[in-house]
Design an enzyme around this catalytic site. Structure first.
Site, PDB file in Angstrom:
ATOM      1  N   GLU A  13       5.453  -6.395   2.495  1.00 49.19           N
ATOM      2  CA  GLU A  13       6.668  -5.713   2.946  1.00 49.19           C
ATOM      3  C   GLU A  13       7.263  -6.302   4.222  1.00 49.19           C
ATOM      4  O   GLU A  13       8.480  -6.381   4.358  1.00 49.19           O
ATOM      5  CB  GLU A  13       6.398  -4.219   3.211  1.00 49.19           C
ATOM      6  CG  GLU A  13       5.986  -3.438   1.986  1.00 49.19           C
ATOM      7  CD  GLU A  13       4.479  -3.279   1.926  1.00 49.19           C
ATOM      8  OE1 GLU A  13       4.035  -2.267   1.403  1.00 49.19           O
ATOM      9  OE2 GLU A  13       3.755  -4.190   2.399  1.00 49.19           O
ATOM     10  N   ASP A  99       1.677  -2.129   0.173  1.00 48.60           N
ATOM     11  CA  ASP A  99       0.691  -1.113   0.553  1.00 48.60           C
ATOM     12  C   ASP A  99       0.157  -0.357  -0.656  1.00 48.60           C
ATOM     13  O   ASP A  99       0.856  -0.177  -1.654  1.00 48.60           O
ATOM     14  CB  ASP A  99       1.305  -0.109   1.536  1.00 48.60           C
ATOM     15  CG  ASP A  99       1.625  -0.749   2.876  1.00 48.60           C
ATOM     16  OD1 ASP A  99       0.985  -1.759   3.218  1.00 48.60           O
ATOM     17  OD2 ASP A  99       2.511  -0.236   3.586  1.00 48.60           O
ATOM     18  N   ASP A 101      -0.231   2.710  -1.529  1.00 45.93           N
ATOM     19  CA  ASP A 101       0.123   4.117  -1.674  1.00 45.93           C
ATOM     20  C   ASP A 101       1.293   4.185  -2.649  1.00 45.93           C
ATOM     21  O   ASP A 101       1.722   3.170  -3.197  1.00 45.93           O
ATOM     22  CB  ASP A 101       0.461   4.762  -0.319  1.00 45.93           C
ATOM     23  CG  ASP A 101       1.586   4.056   0.421  1.00 45.93           C
ATOM     24  OD1 ASP A 101       2.255   3.180  -0.179  1.00 45.93           O
ATOM     25  OD2 ASP A 101       1.814   4.368   1.602  1.00 45.93           O
ATOM     26  N   GLU A 103       4.479   4.700  -2.264  1.00 46.12           N
ATOM     27  CA  GLU A 103       5.657   3.942  -1.866  1.00 46.12           C
ATOM     28  C   GLU A 103       5.428   2.450  -2.049  1.00 46.12           C
ATOM     29  O   GLU A 103       6.294   1.728  -2.547  1.00 46.12           O
ATOM     30  CB  GLU A 103       6.012   4.260  -0.403  1.00 46.12           C
ATOM     31  CG  GLU A 103       7.355   3.718   0.026  1.00 46.12           C
ATOM     32  CD  GLU A 103       7.762   4.201   1.402  1.00 46.12           C
ATOM     33  OE1 GLU A 103       8.926   3.988   1.765  1.00 46.12           O
ATOM     34  OE2 GLU A 103       6.926   4.790   2.107  1.00 46.12           O
ATOM     35  N   TYR A 324      -5.389   0.855   7.198  1.00 46.72           N
ATOM     36  CA  TYR A 324      -4.091   1.412   6.787  1.00 46.72           C
ATOM     37  C   TYR A 324      -3.862   2.778   7.438  1.00 46.72           C
ATOM     38  O   TYR A 324      -4.745   3.629   7.449  1.00 46.72           O
ATOM     39  CB  TYR A 324      -4.030   1.525   5.267  1.00 46.72           C
ATOM     40  CG  TYR A 324      -2.651   1.828   4.748  1.00 46.72           C
ATOM     41  CD1 TYR A 324      -1.582   1.003   5.066  1.00 46.72           C
ATOM     42  CD2 TYR A 324      -2.411   2.938   3.934  1.00 46.72           C
ATOM     43  CE1 TYR A 324      -0.309   1.271   4.586  1.00 46.72           C
ATOM     44  CE2 TYR A 324      -1.155   3.212   3.449  1.00 46.72           C
ATOM     45  CZ  TYR A 324      -0.096   2.377   3.792  1.00 46.72           C
ATOM     46  OH  TYR A 324       1.171   2.643   3.318  1.00 46.72           O
ATOM     47  N   ARG A 326      -1.544   5.232   6.828  1.00 43.42           N
ATOM     48  CA  ARG A 326      -1.034   6.402   6.098  1.00 43.42           C
ATOM     49  C   ARG A 326      -2.129   6.892   5.159  1.00 43.42           C
ATOM     50  O   ARG A 326      -2.304   6.365   4.066  1.00 43.42           O
ATOM     51  CB  ARG A 326       0.238   6.048   5.318  1.00 43.42           C
ATOM     52  CG  ARG A 326       1.407   5.707   6.230  1.00 43.42           C
ATOM     53  CD  ARG A 326       2.711   5.590   5.465  1.00 43.42           C
ATOM     54  NE  ARG A 326       3.781   5.140   6.335  1.00 43.42           N
ATOM     55  CZ  ARG A 326       4.160   3.874   6.485  1.00 43.42           C
ATOM     56  NH1 ARG A 326       3.553   2.937   5.793  1.00 43.42           N
ATOM     57  NH2 ARG A 326       5.138   3.559   7.301  1.00 43.42           N
ATOM     58  N   HIS A 371      -7.854   6.626   0.414  1.00 38.86           N
ATOM     59  CA  HIS A 371      -8.085   5.627   1.455  1.00 38.86           C
ATOM     60  C   HIS A 371      -9.204   6.081   2.380  1.00 38.86           C
ATOM     61  O   HIS A 371      -9.654   7.213   2.336  1.00 38.86           O
ATOM     62  CB  HIS A 371      -6.810   5.436   2.281  1.00 38.86           C
ATOM     63  CG  HIS A 371      -5.646   4.935   1.493  1.00 38.86           C
ATOM     64  ND1 HIS A 371      -5.614   3.699   0.924  1.00 38.86           N
ATOM     65  CD2 HIS A 371      -4.473   5.529   1.178  1.00 38.86           C
ATOM     66  CE1 HIS A 371      -4.468   3.541   0.286  1.00 38.86           C
ATOM     67  NE2 HIS A 371      -3.754   4.637   0.423  1.00 38.86           N
TER      68      HIS A 371
END
Length: 919
Positions: A13, A99, A101, A103, A324, A326, A371
Site C-alpha cells: 500500500e 495488509d 485485514d 481492507e 501490525y 490494527r 492477528h
C-alpha cells in the site's frame, strides 16, 4: 496464465512499506506501492451520462440486482494504475502484499480486478516487517480470501446506502451539507448522551472530617478520614444520584455545621485504635496492546490523538519496528512470548519472570483473534536504548510504550500488603457521641512488572489518590493504642457530573459495546470532529448543538440505526460474512428492503415512510425555565419561549408584568459548552443581546446610523447603509454597480456593548489609522487584526503591545519600532520551521515551512501539506519523506475544470472494463 521471465512484482500500500520490504527481498523482486485504494464507488454525479438514469444512478450500486457495485479507478490513481500495468508486463509473477485485514484484502482484490494480470498471482501476508517474516511470507502464499472481500464490500455498500439515504433527510430538516454514517452517528450519539447526563446533573454537597494522628512524634504521623458517626457510615459521593437525591441506605449526611463541631470536638481529645487489618496485595500486569488500548494509553501518557497515534504506529510498522497495528487480539506468538520473558529476565532478573508464560484471552465483545497483539517486531526485541539512534520524538515515545507494555505483560505480579486502621474518638456532642476515622495504606514489597510499566488511568484525580494510597506507609499499630489528634478539619465536597468522553475513553466505550473495529476507531473520531459534531476542550470531547439536533432526529425517526445493540449486531454480521457463514447479498437485502418473516423494517421503507418531521422542533433543545436552544441556519441561539413575568405552569401573566409579543433571542458563542447553557447563562446572553442592534447615533460625516451588535465571534460595531445609497458606477451601462460594503470593527477586549458610546464606535470604525510616513514617503498605518493590534508599512508588519496604542501611537514611536530588528512576521522570508535532512528520493534537503494555507514540507521540487495531526515542531524526517512520497505518487495537481472534463470521458471507458459483477 503465461509466466514471463522478468522480475517478480510485489505490490504493497505505501511507499515506506515498499522501501523496507524491497531491502529484504533482493534483486529478483520489484516492490511498488499502490498508495492506498485504487478503486471506489463513484459519486452518482461522476457516473457516465448513460448510467445516471439507470439502476446505478442513485448509489452507484444496483440494489435491485444483487447489490452489484460499480467501481471506478480514482482519477488521481489512473497514473499509478498505468505504471503498475507497465511494470506487470515485464513481470514473471505478481505478489499482492497488502495488509492482512478486510481492507487490505479488498485492496488486493481491486488491484487484481484493475490490473487483470496474465501471470501467476499470489497473496502474500505478514503481520510484521522483518527479514525473517518477509522471507517466510514470500514462500508461504495463499489465494485471495473472497469471504473477507465480501465482508469489506458489504461494509462499503452498507455505508453508501446509509449515507445516501439518511444524509438528505438531515439536509432538509437540520442543515445543508450534513452527513450520517453507520458508526459516526452512533459515536456522536454516545457523546451527546453523556452531555445530556451532565446537563441533567444536580450537584450535591456533603461534608466529612480529615484528621492527622500520631502514636508518638511527627515521624509516625498519618492522615485518616471520618468514616462513621455513632456507628452510621458517613455519606460520600457514591451515595448520591445524578438528580442530587441521597440514595445511599443507612448513611448519615453531614452538613458543614456538624462536620465543624465534630472537628472542633476531636482536637483536644485522644483517639484510640479499635481495629487493625492487614491483607496481602497482588497486582497483575495488563495484556499486550490491541489497537484500542494502544490509542487509550497513547492518549493518557503521550497526549496523542487517536488519529496521530495510528499514523505514528503505521510508520513504526512499515519500517519494521512493530507488528501490525490494527488488531483486537491480545495473544502473543510463542516466539514473542519467549523474547519478552528473555528480555525481562536479562534486564530485571530471574525473579521478575514467572515460572510459566502468561496467556491473555480477549474479553471484549466480537473480538477477532486473526492477528497477534501489537508488539515489537522480530523474534528478539530491540530495547528502546537500541533504537534510540534511529527513532526520534513521537516514534521513539510510542515504540518505548509498546516495548514496555509487551515486556511487562510477561513479568511477575507486583506484591505487597495493604493495612487498614480504624480509630475511635468519643466526642460526646449532640448528634455525634462517638465518631470513627479510618486510614489505609499499601506497601509494595516486590515491584514485579511495575519495574517496567504501569497502565495509565482515565480519571486523573482517582489515579493520583490511588497512587498516594499505594505509597502511604502506616505506622505499626495494634488495638487499644492511644493516638494524639494533631489536626482535625471539616472538609466539604461536591458531587461531580459524569466525565466527558476523551478520545481514549470513547474508543474504550465503543470497543466494549462492539461498535466499530480496530481500523475504524481513529477515523470515526476524526470524522465527527471534522463534521462539526464534536470539538475538543482540552482532552474532552464536547458535542455541538448541531450534534444534539442531528442525534434527536436520528433517535426519533431512525432509532434502529443509532441503537447500540443493532449497530454491534451489524458488526457481528459482517464478521459472519468474513467467516463465510453469511451471504452478503442476503444480508444486504434484509438491511435495505427488510424481512417479511420477522416484519423487520428495512432502510428503504424507513426513509419512504418518514411522515412529517417538524424541523423547528427537531432543532430545539429545552434547558428549563422557559428557555430553549435552537439550531438555526447560521448557528445556535437561545430563545425565551416563556417571557419573564409569565407563570411556567399556568401561562398567567403576573400583575404589572410587561410581556413583549416578540420572543427574545441571543446568539450562543462558540466558547459555551452545552452543559454550561443553564437558564441563568441564557438570561445573561439575552441581557447582552438586548444591546444587540442598539443604535448608538449617526456618523456626523456620513449621516449613517452606527449600531452595536453581538455576533457569534464577539461584539462589534457597524454602519447601516440604506438601499438607495449604492455607489455610482463608472460605466453604468456596462455593469451593475457594486453594493456598498459597511464598515465594521470588533470591540476591544476591555469594552462592553452595554457601555459603548457613539464616540467609542466612531474611533473603532476610523481604523486603520494613518500614523504618518517615513523618510522615503512610505505610509505607516495602525490596524487591528485577527491576532491583535499591529503597524503596517508596505508589506512589513510589526505587533503593538496594546489595542489602545492604535489611537495614540505617534510617528516617532512607530519609526522607533521599525528601527528595531524584525522578530517575526510574514513580510520577511521566514526561516524554515524545521530541517529534516536529505530526502532519500531527490537527495535534496527537506524543510518544514509555514505557508499561506498552513505548514508544509518541501524539498524545493515537491510540496506536501502537513495533515491535521502533524505537529511542525515534532514531525520526524521519516514522516516528512512519507508525505513527499505520497505527493509524488499522486502526480501534479491539475486544474479542477480539466479534471472534471477528463473524468467524464474516461469514466465510461475505464469503468466498463473494471466494473465488478459479483453475485
Amino acid at each position: 496464465m503465461a509466466a514471463g521471465k522478468g522480475r517478480k512484482l510485489v505490490i504493497v500500500e505505501s511507499p515506506a512499506k515498499a522501501k523496507t520490504i524491497a531491502g529484504y527481498l533482493g534483486g529478483d523482486f520489484e516492490v511498488e506501492a499502490s498508495v492506498g485504494h485504487i478503486r471506489d464507488l463513484p459519486n452518482p454525479s461522476e457516473l457516465p451520462a448513460d448510467m445516471k438514469k439507470g439502476p446505478y444512478g442513485k448509489f452507484a450500486v444496483d440494489v435491485e440486482n444483487g447489490f452489484d457495485p460499480y467501481y471506478v479507478v480514482d482519477p488521481d490513481k489512473k497514473k499509478k494504475v498505468a505504471e503498475l500495468k507497465r511494470l506487470l508486463k515485464d513481470a514473471s509473477e505478481l505478489y499482492l502484499a497488502t495488509d492482512e485485514d478486510r481492507e487490505g484484502e479488498a485492496i488486493a482484490w481491486h488491484l487484481l480486478e484493475a490490473l487483470k494480470p496474465r501471470v501467476p498471482v499470489k497473496r502474500m501476508v505478514f503481520h510484521e516487517i522483518t527479514r525473517e517474516a518477509i522471507q517466510r511470507a514470500v514462500n508461504d502464499t495463499r489465494e485471495i480470501d473472497t469471504a473477507m472481500v465480501d465482508a469489506q464490500e458489504t461494509r462499503r455498500i452498507l455505508d453508501r446506502l446509509y449515507g445516501y439515504e439518511v444524509s438528505p433527510v438531515l439536509w432538509r430538516k437540520v442543515r445543508q451539507g450534513l452527513s450520517a454514517g453507520r458508526v459516526q452517528s452512533v459515536a456522536t450519539r454516545m457523546v451527546v448522551e453523556r452531555e445530556r447526563e451532565r446537563m441533567a446533573f444536580v450537584r450535591s454537597s456533603y461534608w466529612d472530617v480529615e484528621g492527622e494522628f500520631t502514636p508518638e512524634g511527627a515521624a509516625q504521623q498519618f492522615t485518616a478520614r471520618l468514616s462513621s458517626v455513632d456507628g452510621v457510615r458517613v455519606a460520600s459521593g457514591r451515595d448520591f444520584a445524578d438528580d442530587g437525591r441521597l440514595t445511599g441506605k443507612g448513611v448519615v449526611h453531614l452538613d458543614e455545621a456538624l462536620a465543624t463541631r465534630i472537628a472542633s470536638a476531636c482536637l483536644p481529645l485522644t483517639a484510640r485504635v479499635t481495629d487493625v487489618q492487614e491483607k496481602p496485595y497482588t497486582r497483575r500486569p495488563s495484556a499486550p496492546f490491541t489497537t484500542s488500548t494502544l490509542q487509550q494509553e497513547a492518549s493518557r501518557k503521550l497526549r496523542m490523538s487517536s488519529k496521530n497515534a495510528m499514523r505514528v504506529a503505521q510508520r513504526l510498522y512499515e519500517n519494521g519496528y512493530i507488528t501490525y497495528m490494527r488488531t483486537d487480539s491480545t495473544t502473543l506468538s510463542d516466539a514473542a512470548t519467549t523474547a519478552a520473558r528473555s528480555q525481562a529476565r536479562d534486564m530485571y532478573g530471574a525473579e521478575y519472570v514467572p515460572d510459566s508464560p502468561r496467556r491473555y484471552e480477549k474479553k471484549v465483545k466480537n473480538a477477532q483473534e486473526a492477528h497477534e497483539a501489537i508488539r515489537p517486531a522480530g523474534d528478539r526485541f530491540r530495547s528502546p536504548a537500541q533504537v534510540a539512534g534511529e527513532l526520534r520524538g513521537e516514534e521513539f515515545a510510542l515504540y518505548e510504550l509498546i516495548w514496555k507494555r509487551t515486556v511487562a505483560s510477561q513479568m511477575a505480579d507486583a506484591r505487597g500488603s495493604t493495612a487498614t486502621v480504624k480509630l475511635a474518638v468519643d466526642t460526646a456532642i449532640e448528634g455525634a457521641q462517638s465518631v470513627e476515622f479510618s486510614a489505609s495504606g499499601t506497601v509494595i514489597t516486590f515491584k514485579g512488572f511495575l519495574a517496567a510499566y504501569e497502565e495509565g488511568r482515565d480519571d486523573e484525580a482517582t489515579a493520583r489518590a490511588d497512587a498516594a494510597a499505594e505509597e502511604r506507609r502506616l505506622p505499626k499499630l495494634s488495638a487499644g493504642v492511644a493516638l494524639e489528634v494533631v489536626r482535625a478539619e471539616a472538609d466539604g465536597h461536591e458531587t461531580s457530573p459524569p466525565a466527558r468522553y476523551t478520545e481514549a475513553t470513547l474508543v474504550k466505550a465503543m470497543e466494549e459495546r462492539g461498535i466499530g473495529r480496530p481500523s475504524t476507531y481513529a477515523a470515526t473520531i476524526g470524522t465527527i470532529q471534522d463534521r462539526g459534531y464534536v470539538f475538543n476542550k482540552g482532552q474532552a470531547l464536547v458535542p455541538t448543538w448541531l450534534a444534539f439536533a442531528v442525534t434527536r432526529l436520528l433517535e426519533e425517526h431512525f432509532g434502529n440505526l443509532v441503537d447500540y445493540e443493532f449497530t454491534a449486531s451489524m458488526e457481528e454480521d459482517l464478521d459472519r460474512i468474513a467467516n463465510g457463514d453469511e451471504r452478503r447479498i442476503d444480508w444486504l437485502k434484509r438491511f435495505y428492503f427488510g424481512e417479511e418473516a420477522t416484519t423487520g423494517e428495512g432502510l428503504k421503507s424507513l426513509v419512504d415512510d418518514l411522515g412529517e418531521i417538524d424541523a423547528k422542533e427537531i432543532s430545539t433543545i429545552p434547558i428549563g425555565d422557559g428557555m430553549v436552544v435552537r439550531v438555526g441556519r447560521y448557528g445556535p441561539y437561545v430563545e425565551e419561549v416563556v417571557p419573564a413575568g409569565v407563570d411556567l405552569a399556568t401561562g398567567e401573566v403576573a400583575d404589572g408584568a410587561s410581556v413583549s409579543g416578540t420572543p427574545r433571542r441571543a446568539t450562543i458563542t462558540d466558547d459555551v459548552a452545552p452543559d454550561e447553557m443553564t437558564p441563568e447563562k441564557a438570561r445573561e446572553l439575552l441581557e447582552v443581546a438586548a444591546d444587540d442592534g442598539k443604535v448608538l447615533g449617526r456618523d456626523p460625516e456620513t449621516g449613517r446610523e452606527i449600531v452595536a451588535k453581538a455576533g457569534r465571534y464577539g461584539p462589534y460595531v457597524t454602519e447601516v447603509i440604506e438601499e438607495d445609497e449604492a455607489p455610482a458606477a463608472d460605466k453604468p451601462k456596462a455593469r451593475k454597480a457594486a453594493k456598498a460594503k459597511p464598515r465594521t470593527a470588533s470591540l476591544f477586549k476591555d469594552m462592553e456593548l452595554s457601555t459603548l458610546t457613539l464616540d467609542d464606535a466612531l474611533k473603532l470604525l476610523s481604523l486603520p489609522r494613518v500614523v504618518g510616513t517615513d523618510a522615503e514617503g512610505v505610509e505607516i498605518t495602525a490596524q487591528n487584526g485577527r491576532y491583535g493590534p499591529y503597524l503596517k508599512k508596505g508589506t512589513d508588519s510589526r505587533s503593538l503591545a496594546s489595542e489602545s496604542q492604535l489611537f495614540d501611537i505617534t510617528l516617532d514611536e512607530a519609526l522607533a519600532i521599525y528601527a528595531q530588528p524584525k522578530q517575526r512576521g510574514r513580510a520577511a522570508a521566514a526561516p524554515p520551521l524545521k530541517e529534516l535532512g536529505a530526502d532519500p528520493v531527490s537527495g535534496k534537503p527537506v524543510v518544514v515551512k509555514d505557508g499561506r494555507f498552513g505548514p508544509y514540507v518541501t524539498d524545493g521540487e515537491t510540496n506536501a501539506t502537513l495533515r491535521k495531526d502533524d505537529d511542525p515542531a515534532s514531525i520526524t524526517p521519516e514522516r516528512g519523506y512519507e508525505l513527499l512520497a505520497e505527493k509524488r505518487a499522486k502526480g501534479p495537481t491539475t486544474r479542477k475544470r480539466a479534471v472534471k472534463k477528463t473524468a467524464k470521458k474516461t469514466a465510461k471507458r475505464t469503468t466498463k472494463k473494471t466494473a465488478a459483477k459479483k453475485a
